[in-house]
Write a protein that holds these residues in place. Structure first.
Motif, PDB file in Angstrom:
ATOM      1  N   LYS A  95     -27.611   8.108  12.008  1.00 46.18           N
ATOM      2  CA  LYS A  95     -27.093   6.762  12.235  1.00 46.18           C
ATOM      3  C   LYS A  95     -27.095   6.481  13.726  1.00 46.18           C
ATOM      4  O   LYS A  95     -26.925   7.355  14.543  1.00 46.18           O
ATOM      5  N   SER A  96     -27.205   5.223  14.069  1.00 51.37           N
ATOM      6  CA  SER A  96     -27.070   4.837  15.465  1.00 51.37           C
ATOM      7  C   SER A  96     -25.620   4.894  15.870  1.00 51.37           C
ATOM      8  O   SER A  96     -24.720   4.812  15.048  1.00 51.37           O
ATOM      9  N   ASP A  97     -25.390   5.039  17.186  1.00 50.36           N
ATOM     10  CA  ASP A  97     -24.025   5.178  17.677  1.00 50.36           C
ATOM     11  C   ASP A  97     -23.187   3.952  17.385  1.00 50.36           C
ATOM     12  O   ASP A  97     -22.014   4.050  17.060  1.00 50.36           O
ATOM     13  N   ASP A  98     -23.782   2.761  17.485  1.00 46.62           N
ATOM     14  CA  ASP A  98     -22.985   1.559  17.255  1.00 46.62           C
ATOM     15  C   ASP A  98     -22.607   1.428  15.794  1.00 46.62           C
ATOM     16  O   ASP A  98     -21.527   0.947  15.463  1.00 46.62           O
ATOM     17  N   GLN A  99     -23.460   1.903  14.881  1.00 48.42           N
ATOM     18  CA  GLN A  99     -23.122   1.849  13.469  1.00 48.42           C
ATOM     19  C   GLN A  99     -21.963   2.789  13.166  1.00 48.42           C
ATOM     20  O   GLN A  99     -21.052   2.453  12.424  1.00 48.42           O
ATOM     21  N   GLU A 100     -21.976   3.985  13.747  1.00 49.70           N
ATOM     22  CA  GLU A 100     -20.888   4.915  13.545  1.00 49.70           C
ATOM     23  C   GLU A 100     -19.578   4.356  14.084  1.00 49.70           C
ATOM     24  O   GLU A 100     -18.514   4.538  13.518  1.00 49.70           O
ATOM     25  N   GLU A 101     -19.650   3.639  15.188  1.00 52.69           N
ATOM     26  CA  GLU A 101     -18.451   3.042  15.763  1.00 52.69           C
ATOM     27  C   GLU A 101     -17.849   2.003  14.830  1.00 52.69           C
ATOM     28  O   GLU A 101     -16.650   1.913  14.657  1.00 52.69           O
ATOM     29  N   LYS A 102     -18.725   1.205  14.168  1.00 52.94           N
ATOM     30  CA  LYS A 102     -18.234   0.193  13.234  1.00 52.94           C
ATOM     31  C   LYS A 102     -17.551   0.853  12.049  1.00 52.94           C
ATOM     32  O   LYS A 102     -16.501   0.411  11.599  1.00 52.94           O
ATOM     33  N   LEU A 103     -18.118   1.929  11.526  1.00 52.45           N
ATOM     34  CA  LEU A 103     -17.526   2.604  10.394  1.00 52.45           C
ATOM     35  C   LEU A 103     -16.191   3.219  10.761  1.00 52.45           C
ATOM     36  O   LEU A 103     -15.256   3.229   9.975  1.00 52.45           O
ATOM     37  N   THR A 104     -16.065   3.722  11.959  1.00 50.73           N
ATOM     38  CA  THR A 104     -14.802   4.279  12.409  1.00 50.73           C
ATOM     39  C   THR A 104     -13.723   3.210  12.459  1.00 50.73           C
ATOM     40  O   THR A 104     -12.572   3.444  12.127  1.00 50.73           O
ATOM     41  N   THR A 105     -14.089   2.010  12.852  1.00 50.63           N
ATOM     42  CA  THR A 105     -13.123   0.920  12.937  1.00 50.63           C
ATOM     43  C   THR A 105     -12.585   0.542  11.565  1.00 50.63           C
ATOM     44  O   THR A 105     -11.431   0.180  11.416  1.00 50.63           O
ATOM     45  N   ILE A 106     -13.383   0.678  10.525  1.00 54.37           N
ATOM     46  CA  ILE A 106     -12.973   0.290   9.182  1.00 54.37           C
ATOM     47  C   ILE A 106     -11.797   1.126   8.695  1.00 54.37           C
ATOM     48  O   ILE A 106     -10.922   0.626   8.009  1.00 54.37           O
ATOM     49  N   VAL A 107     -11.724   2.382   9.064  1.00 56.45           N
ATOM     50  CA  VAL A 107     -10.697   3.269   8.544  1.00 56.45           C
ATOM     51  C   VAL A 107      -9.479   3.354   9.462  1.00 56.45           C
ATOM     52  O   VAL A 107      -8.755   4.306   9.442  1.00 56.45           O
ATOM     53  N   LYS A 108      -9.227   2.329  10.235  1.00 60.71           N
ATOM     54  CA  LYS A 108      -8.067   2.334  11.122  1.00 60.71           C
ATOM     55  C   LYS A 108      -6.779   2.248  10.306  1.00 60.71           C
ATOM     56  O   LYS A 108      -6.762   1.856   9.147  1.00 60.71           O
ATOM     57  N   LEU A 109      -5.664   2.600  10.932  1.00 56.27           N
ATOM     58  CA  LEU A 109      -4.378   2.596  10.266  1.00 56.27           C
ATOM     59  C   LEU A 109      -3.961   1.182   9.882  1.00 56.27           C
ATOM     60  O   LEU A 109      -4.215   0.227  10.601  1.00 56.27           O
ATOM     61  N   VAL A 110      -3.312   1.058   8.719  1.00 53.46           N
ATOM     62  CA  VAL A 110      -2.797  -0.226   8.278  1.00 53.46           C
ATOM     63  C   VAL A 110      -1.587  -0.594   9.118  1.00 53.46           C
ATOM     64  O   VAL A 110      -0.729   0.234   9.400  1.00 53.46           O
ATOM     65  N   ASP A 111      -1.529  -1.860   9.569  1.00 58.77           N
ATOM     66  CA  ASP A 111      -0.429  -2.281  10.436  1.00 58.77           C
ATOM     67  C   ASP A 111       0.422  -3.358   9.762  1.00 58.77           C
ATOM     68  O   ASP A 111       1.031  -4.177  10.432  1.00 58.77           O
ATOM     69  N   GLU A 112       0.450  -3.379   8.437  1.00 56.88           N
ATOM     70  CA  GLU A 112       1.259  -4.327   7.693  1.00 56.88           C
ATOM     71  C   GLU A 112       2.403  -3.613   6.995  1.00 56.88           C
ATOM     72  O   GLU A 112       2.274  -2.465   6.580  1.00 56.88           O
ATOM     73  N   VAL A 113       3.519  -4.305   6.871  1.00 59.98           N
ATOM     74  CA  VAL A 113       4.669  -3.800   6.134  1.00 59.98           C
ATOM     75  C   VAL A 113       4.924  -4.739   4.962  1.00 59.98           C
ATOM     76  O   VAL A 113       4.982  -5.957   5.138  1.00 59.98           O
ATOM     77  N   ASN A 114       5.047  -4.175   3.772  1.00 59.25           N
ATOM     78  CA  ASN A 114       5.333  -4.956   2.567  1.00 59.25           C
ATOM     79  C   ASN A 114       6.793  -4.775   2.174  1.00 59.25           C
ATOM     80  O   ASN A 114       7.293  -3.643   2.146  1.00 59.25           O
ATOM     81  N   VAL A 115       7.454  -5.867   1.852  1.00 65.26           N
ATOM     82  CA  VAL A 115       8.858  -5.829   1.468  1.00 65.26           C
ATOM     83  C   VAL A 115       9.077  -6.690   0.234  1.00 65.26           C
ATOM     84  O   VAL A 115       8.586  -7.819   0.159  1.00 65.26           O
ATOM     85  N   VAL A 116       9.812  -6.145  -0.710  1.00 67.07           N
ATOM     86  CA  VAL A 116      10.230  -6.881  -1.904  1.00 67.07           C
ATOM     87  C   VAL A 116      11.738  -7.084  -1.805  1.00 67.07           C
ATOM     88  O   VAL A 116      12.471  -6.171  -1.426  1.00 67.07           O
ATOM     89  N   PHE A 117      12.213  -8.282  -2.145  1.00 72.23           N
ATOM     90  CA  PHE A 117      13.653  -8.537  -2.018  1.00 72.23           C
ATOM     91  C   PHE A 117      14.125  -9.576  -3.030  1.00 72.23           C
ATOM     92  O   PHE A 117      13.334 -10.353  -3.573  1.00 72.23           O
TER      93      PHE A 117
END
Length: 381
Positions: A95-117
């Protein structure tokens, strides 16, 4: 005569040396060798016994198949990243380096919090017609960067765990509680939509019926429970959240997760602590409703433990001192599960450090009471 054979002997020696050099040439490298060089710990090829002619052909065939087949790269290189879940199976390893970089970005940590109330008025009646602007959210005392979604959820599929204390301490009214639990499951579980499981616990948790929408199977699971032994309530909650709900409710479908816990709250056998069980419930985004089996007529130490579990997860604790009140408690839980709001937000300061964050949801109308889980743990990197 002797002089005649000397040139012949020299020629034979030279040919032998050339043949030996030819057999010691390195084998062809696989196509991935340039990108993934051999590990230093791998012994050199010259240290192994000289391969037979049939063996010298096999690596060349393997290299050819690797170059033409759409299979993943040779595993002798560095560990492959977990990209199969992102739909990249079948791609060539180069794979090209830029393609690998894009794939790495996809698996970043989720930054949302879900709350039920839930929201109730002064009389305890549910309020189901409020809008996003009727609330304020604070995460560790700070307003979030953004409210990503807000909705009133009265009909989400349910994922319910029924946890029944089967220790000796609740023997007196065990049969009646079984009947009330079966009635609750028959009323709340809709076939092909909701699912539930049954766990009985004394010294260890035991799944008598796994996730199903079959109310007959759930009733059988409740009937299988027999009282006896000590009480490992914290272990049962921890197991139900981690090994049942988190492990088996993984789809993209939004669901409402809840545990109904019947117990006197006294724990004397668990290996995990109370706070560890609460932390696992918060990670699983589970609301815990507790129904006390204490018949003394007064709140005991175990009842306070049950209250703590309910408050920390956004549920409610019920204390039916009379046997007939158990059915009423189940009915109220059913109403609550159908009368909830759900929102998701992006916190102002969320770091992947496992830190505990408090959650506050405040209604602008001071007459309304909001009940939700008290907080959550930030993910670890």
């Amino acid at each position: 005569m002797r002089a005649r054979f000397i040139p012949v002997l020299i020629a034979l020696v030279a040919l032998a040396c050339i043949a030996q050099d030819a057999t010691q040439q390195p084998l062809p490298s696989a196509p991935s060798a340039a990108k993934y060089p051999p590990k230093p710990a791998t012994p050199p090829a010259s240290a192994a016994p000289a391969p037979a002619p049939a063996q010298t052909q096999a690596p060349a065939q393997t290299a050819a198949s690797q170059a033409s087949a759409p299979a993943p790269a040779d595993t002798s290189g560095p560990p492959a990243s977990n990209l199969g879940t992102l739909g990249t199976a079948g791609q060539q390893p180069s794979k090209s380096d830029d393609q690998e970089e894009k794939l790495t970005t996809i698996v970043k940590l989720v930054d949302e919090v879900n709350v039920v109330f839930n929201v109730t008025d002064k009389r305890g009646k549910f309020v189901n017609d409020l809008k996003k602007d009727d609330f304020r959210v604070l995460d560790d005392g700070k307003p979030p960067i953004a409210i990503r979604s807000f909705r009133s959820e009265t009909n989400l599929p349910l994922r319910v765990g029924l946890l029944v204390d089967a220790s000796n301490s609740i023997r007196d009214r065990f049969k009646f509680e079984q009947d009330a639990a079966i009635e609750f499951l028959n009323q709340i579980i809709r076939q092909k939509y909701d699912q539930a499981f049954v766990i009985g616990f004394d010294t260890t948790p035991e799944v008598t019926q796994d996730f199903t929408d079959n109310t007959e199977a759930l009733s059988k699971g409740v009937r299988m429970l027999r009282p006896g032994g000590g009480t490992a309530m914290y272990d049962a909650i921890y197991y139900a959240c981690r090994d049942e709900i988190m492990a088996k409710d993984k789809g993209n479908l939004a669901t409402r997760r809840a545990i109904i816990l019947l117990s006197d709250g006294d724990d004397n056998q668990s290996r995990v602590s109370r706070e560890e069980a609460i932390e696992m419930a918060q990670k699983a985004e589970v609301i815990i409703y507790t129904i006390s089996t204490n018949t003394s007529g007064q709140k005991l130490k175990g009842d306070k433990v049950l209250e703590h579990f309910a408050e920390e997860t956004g549920g409610r604790a019920f204390f039916p001192f009379k046997i007939q009140d158990v059915s009423d408690a189940f009915s109220q839980i059913q109403d609550e599960l159908r009368s909830q709001y759900a929102l998701s937000y992006k916190p102002a300061d969320l770091q992947p450090n496992g830190k505990y964050h408090t959650i506050q949801i405040l209604a602008d109308n001071k007459k309304y009471k909001v009940r939700s889980r008290k907080g959550y743990y930030a993910p670890l990197r």
